[in-house]
Design a protein around this motif. Structure first.
Motif, mmCIF file in Angstrom:
data_model
loop_
_atom_site.group_PDB
_atom_site.id
_atom_site.type_symbol
_atom_site.label_atom_id
_atom_site.label_comp_id
_atom_site.label_asym_id
_atom_site.label_seq_id
_atom_site.Cartn_x
_atom_site.Cartn_y
_atom_site.Cartn_z
ATOM 1 N N LEU A 177 0.605 -0.946 -0.059
ATOM 2 C CA LEU A 177 0.116 0.076 -0.300
ATOM 3 C C LEU A 177 0.688 1.072 0.270
ATOM 4 O O LEU A 177 1.722 1.309 0.325
ATOM 5 C CB LEU A 177 -0.552 -0.051 0.934
ATOM 6 C CG LEU A 177 -1.981 0.851 1.213
ATOM 7 C CD1 LEU A 177 -3.218 0.658 0.208
ATOM 8 C CD2 LEU A 177 -3.000 0.375 2.365
ATOM 9 N N SER A 178 0.609 2.429 -0.599
ATOM 10 C CA SER A 178 1.264 3.802 -0.528
ATOM 11 C C SER A 178 0.400 4.813 0.062
ATOM 12 O O SER A 178 -0.726 4.328 -0.066
ATOM 13 C CB SER A 178 1.738 3.685 -1.989
ATOM 14 O OG SER A 178 0.558 4.170 -2.851
ATOM 15 N N ASP A 179 0.800 5.783 0.475
ATOM 16 C CA ASP A 179 0.439 6.716 1.449
ATOM 17 C C ASP A 179 -0.967 7.485 -0.137
ATOM 18 O O ASP A 179 -2.079 7.878 0.234
ATOM 19 C CB ASP A 179 0.777 8.118 1.308
ATOM 20 C CG ASP A 179 2.089 8.130 2.495
ATOM 21 O OD1 ASP A 179 1.659 6.545 2.800
ATOM 22 O OD2 ASP A 179 3.233 8.777 2.627
ATOM 23 N N GLU A 180 -0.779 7.454 -1.378
ATOM 24 C CA GLU A 180 -1.769 7.848 -2.346
ATOM 25 C C GLU A 180 -2.848 7.094 -2.362
ATOM 26 O O GLU A 180 -4.052 7.275 -3.227
ATOM 27 C CB GLU A 180 -0.958 7.789 -3.873
ATOM 28 C CG GLU A 180 0.083 9.388 -4.262
ATOM 29 C CD GLU A 180 1.709 8.741 -3.458
ATOM 30 O OE1 GLU A 180 2.255 9.754 -2.650
ATOM 31 O OE2 GLU A 180 1.096 7.548 -3.169
ATOM 32 N N ASP A 181 -2.719 5.510 -1.637
ATOM 33 C CA ASP A 181 -3.989 4.749 -1.662
ATOM 34 C C ASP A 181 -5.121 4.832 -0.639
ATOM 35 O O ASP A 181 -6.008 4.754 -0.145
ATOM 36 C CB ASP A 181 -3.560 3.574 -2.419
ATOM 37 C CG ASP A 181 -2.757 2.948 -2.797
ATOM 38 O OD1 ASP A 181 -2.675 3.258 -3.706
ATOM 39 O OD2 ASP A 181 -2.152 2.282 -2.291
ATOM 40 N N VAL A 182 -4.954 6.245 0.270
ATOM 41 C CA VAL A 182 -5.399 6.198 1.279
ATOM 42 C C VAL A 182 -5.989 7.346 1.496
ATOM 43 O O VAL A 182 -5.365 8.466 1.354
ATOM 44 C CB VAL A 182 -5.208 5.216 2.638
ATOM 45 C CG1 VAL A 182 -4.776 4.031 2.909
ATOM 46 C CG2 VAL A 182 -3.327 6.229 2.917
ATOM 47 N N ASP A 183 -7.517 7.247 2.220
ATOM 48 C CA ASP A 183 -7.371 8.708 3.113
ATOM 49 C C ASP A 183 -7.570 9.293 4.086
ATOM 50 O O ASP A 183 -7.961 10.688 4.421
ATOM 51 C CB ASP A 183 -9.188 8.957 2.983
ATOM 52 C CG ASP A 183 -9.827 9.006 1.255
ATOM 53 O OD1 ASP A 183 -8.558 9.638 0.379
ATOM 54 O OD2 ASP A 183 -10.435 8.404 0.987
ATOM 55 N N VAL A 184 -6.645 8.095 4.542
ATOM 56 C CA VAL A 184 -6.622 8.274 7.029
ATOM 57 C C VAL A 184 -5.026 7.953 6.516
ATOM 58 O O VAL A 184 -5.025 6.748 6.753
ATOM 59 C CB VAL A 184 -7.606 7.543 7.195
ATOM 60 C CG1 VAL A 184 -7.204 7.569 8.596
ATOM 61 C CG2 VAL A 184 -9.237 8.449 6.751
ATOM 62 N N PHE A 185 -4.817 8.815 7.851
ATOM 63 C CA PHE A 185 -3.026 9.058 8.088
ATOM 64 C C PHE A 185 -3.614 7.550 10.139
ATOM 65 O O PHE A 185 -4.735 8.439 10.231
ATOM 66 C CB PHE A 185 -2.127 9.625 8.107
ATOM 67 C CG PHE A 185 -1.485 9.982 6.574
ATOM 68 C CD1 PHE A 185 -1.729 8.943 5.221
ATOM 69 C CD2 PHE A 185 -1.214 10.714 6.217
ATOM 70 C CE1 PHE A 185 -1.232 9.551 4.150
ATOM 71 C CE2 PHE A 185 -1.163 11.424 5.051
ATOM 72 C CZ PHE A 185 -0.501 10.380 4.081
ATOM 73 N N TYR A 186 -2.986 8.148 10.576
ATOM 74 C CA TYR A 186 -2.988 7.660 11.723
ATOM 75 C C TYR A 186 -1.964 8.255 13.023
ATOM 76 O O TYR A 186 -0.456 8.652 12.353
ATOM 77 C CB TYR A 186 -2.705 6.444 12.237
ATOM 78 C CG TYR A 186 -3.758 5.513 11.645
ATOM 79 C CD1 TYR A 186 -5.726 5.755 12.234
ATOM 80 C CD2 TYR A 186 -4.732 4.881 10.274
ATOM 81 C CE1 TYR A 186 -6.126 5.134 11.836
ATOM 82 C CE2 TYR A 186 -5.107 4.304 9.857
ATOM 83 C CZ TYR A 186 -6.350 4.467 10.375
ATOM 84 O OH TYR A 186 -7.719 3.463 9.687
ATOM 85 N N GLY A 187 -2.028 9.134 14.156
ATOM 86 C CA GLY A 187 -1.002 9.155 15.017
ATOM 87 C C GLY A 187 -1.398 8.030 16.335
ATOM 88 O O GLY A 187 -2.214 7.655 16.342
ATOM 89 N N CYS A 188 0.149 8.074 16.472
ATOM 90 C CA CYS A 188 -0.033 7.230 18.133
ATOM 91 C C CYS A 188 0.697 7.998 19.083
ATOM 92 O O CYS A 188 1.693 9.104 18.842
ATOM 93 C CB CYS A 188 0.957 6.142 17.832
ATOM 94 S SG CYS A 188 0.988 5.225 18.977
ATOM 95 N N LEU A 189 0.357 8.430 19.607
ATOM 96 C CA LEU A 189 0.390 8.857 21.612
ATOM 97 C C LEU A 189 0.519 7.764 22.527
ATOM 98 O O LEU A 189 1.194 7.952 23.765
ATOM 99 C CB LEU A 189 -0.532 9.486 21.818
ATOM 100 C CG LEU A 189 -1.019 9.938 20.914
ATOM 101 C CD1 LEU A 189 -2.618 10.987 21.546
ATOM 102 C CD2 LEU A 189 -0.039 11.615 20.346
#
Length: 460
Positions: A177-189
């Protein structure tokens, strides 16, 4: 709940550091071997806790032992894709146990037991029991759980091979998968107990700095626990696709770092590099004398061409700091097609440890493989420059002419008493320089680059 455990078990102990002065033993870490793994099984003997190898009471103070944690879980709602998500929580839950310190992840774990815990009667069996309870509290979908802790060297070695095979299967899945394939990223704390201002951004092309969580893992974690430490970031507007800057990512980082960091480039070590926690697997660092980038991983014991080891470099940029020219990263990110793409990718990489290079060799462009130096080829800037010249590394096209001229003069060993070499030579670059000042104050220069009008080489 923890009446039979002789030390306190509570989130208040997360972030506890056990220094050498009050350490009883060290488990795994840079001078030994270790691993951790969570596996979903069809059936598990619930509540089983087993220790294979010496217990705390059988260990000698000040010694270092191999260490592994194998957690097996079962439940009708559990899926294999949740394994790494649950596994990453080992870091957090182990640190709930007073007198037990857990750092890093996967086959990089580094743990310590304090003398106070030993004196209180703490055993590794107690750690296993605490984990059993804590995991079921954190993840109600776990219906049965067993924990096996290993300190026997042969057992840990065998387990390590199994764990690494499992890690590779997880990582290879995410490469499709690549960044261009998705509409959502994730953050982790998850690392904010140790790095309060750090926000880890996970995309298909950029695995978490710890190397233990990829985009698929984050998606599964968010679905399972929307209020947990992993949250969604709508990708939104792209500010700079090459550097990897996104409007919504900047907003999420600013909000969750208490405003400490306002901009982030996902694919560059310059300008606004990604902040670094402390669990990262490697550090990318700028070498100003050659205008190139080096990579050093946690396993490397020697010094970089800058004259400092991984530990010193990690100390400069960890804790959630954003330091231009330095960035923590995962080894899996080095396999990404977007790896430091704004900086030139592998055409800008000029040095890395031999073992690290071999582990990512298939992802380095073939025409660059023999042009990237290792500790076998160069241990100083001078040796590195010579190597790059011999191999005709493309970074030389970027290197300032003044620096090249300065090196030539040095190699010719001029007989002049004092030989002015050039002007504007970059003498030193540092993420932080502290200068004394009157009145008990200190002046701290952040991301300093010092240039000298003149460099004089004197013959002794």
């Amino acid at each position: 709940m923890f009446e039979d455990i002789p030390v306190d078990v509570s989130p208040m102990h997360e972030g506890e550091r056990i220094r050498s002065a009050n350490m009883f033993v060290e488990l795994a870490g840079p001078k030994s071997i270790g691993a951790e793994l969570v596996q979903v099984k069809d059936s598990v003997e619930d509540g089983k806790v087993e220790v294979i190898g010496p217990e705390i009471s059988e260990m000698e103070q000040g010694q270092i032992y191999p260490f592994a944690i194998n957690v097996e879980i079962a439940g009708s709602e559990l899926e294999e894709e949740l394994e790494s998500v649950i596994e990453r929580r080992l870091h957090e839950l182990c640190n709930y146990v007073q007198g037990f310190m857990h750092l890093n992840q996967r086959d990089q774990i580094w743990c310590r037991v304090s003398t106070e815990a030993r004196d209180a009667g703490f055993m590794l069996e107690h750690l296993g029991k605490a984990l059993s309870v804590l995991f079921r509290e954190e993840f109600p979908i776990i219906e049965s759980i067993s924990v096996t802790i290993m300190t026997d060297e042969d057992a840990v070695k065998e387990f390590l091979e199994t764990a690494r095979e499992k890690y590779e299967i997880r990582d290879s899945r995410a490469r499709e998968l690549s960044d261009e394939d998705v509409d959502v990223f994730y953050g982790c704390l998850m690392c904010q107990s140790f790095a309060p201002t750090h926000v880890c951004i996970v995309t298909p092309d950029r695995t978490a700095l710890c190397g233990a969580i990829n985009w698929f893992d984050c998606r599964a974690a968010y679905k399972m626990d929307p209020d947990g430490p992993i949250f969604e970031i709508q990708k939104g507007d792209v500010i700079d696709p090459e550097k990897g800057e996104y409007e919504n990512v900047n907003a999420a980082v600013a909000e969750n770092s208490q405003g400490t960091t306002e901009r982030v480039y996902l694919h560059s070590v310059f300008g606004y590099p990604h902040t670094s926690c402390g669990c990262f697997e490697a550090v990318a660092f700028y070498i100003p004398e050659l205008d190139g980038i080096g990579i050093v991983n946690r396993d490397f014991r020697g010094e970089t061409p800058l004259g400092i080891p991984f530990s010193a470099m990690a100390g400069q940029c960890s804790g959630g700091k954003q330091v231009e020219g330095f960035s923590g990263l995962s080894l899996e990110y080095m396999r990404s097609p977007k790896f430091l793409q704004a900086d030139g990718g592998y055409s800008r990489i000029i040095w890395m440890p031999k073992d690290l290079k071999e582990s990512v060799i298939d992802f380095i462009p073939e025409d660059l493989r023999d042009k990237i130096a290792t500790e076998v080829d160069a241990t100083s800037i001078k040796e590195l420059r010579r190597f790059l010249r011999e191999k005709e590394h493309p970074v030389l096209e970027r290197a300032p002419a003044e620096v090249e001229e300065a090196e030539v003069v040095e190699e010719e060993e001029t007989h002049a008493e004092e030989a002015p070499v050039t002007e504007g030579i970059p003498v030193m670059a540092s993420p932080e320089i502290s200068l004394p000042a009157a009145g008990g104050f200190r002046i701290i220069l952040k991301n300093a680059k010092i240039y000298a009008e003149k460099v004089i080489i004197k013959r002794k």
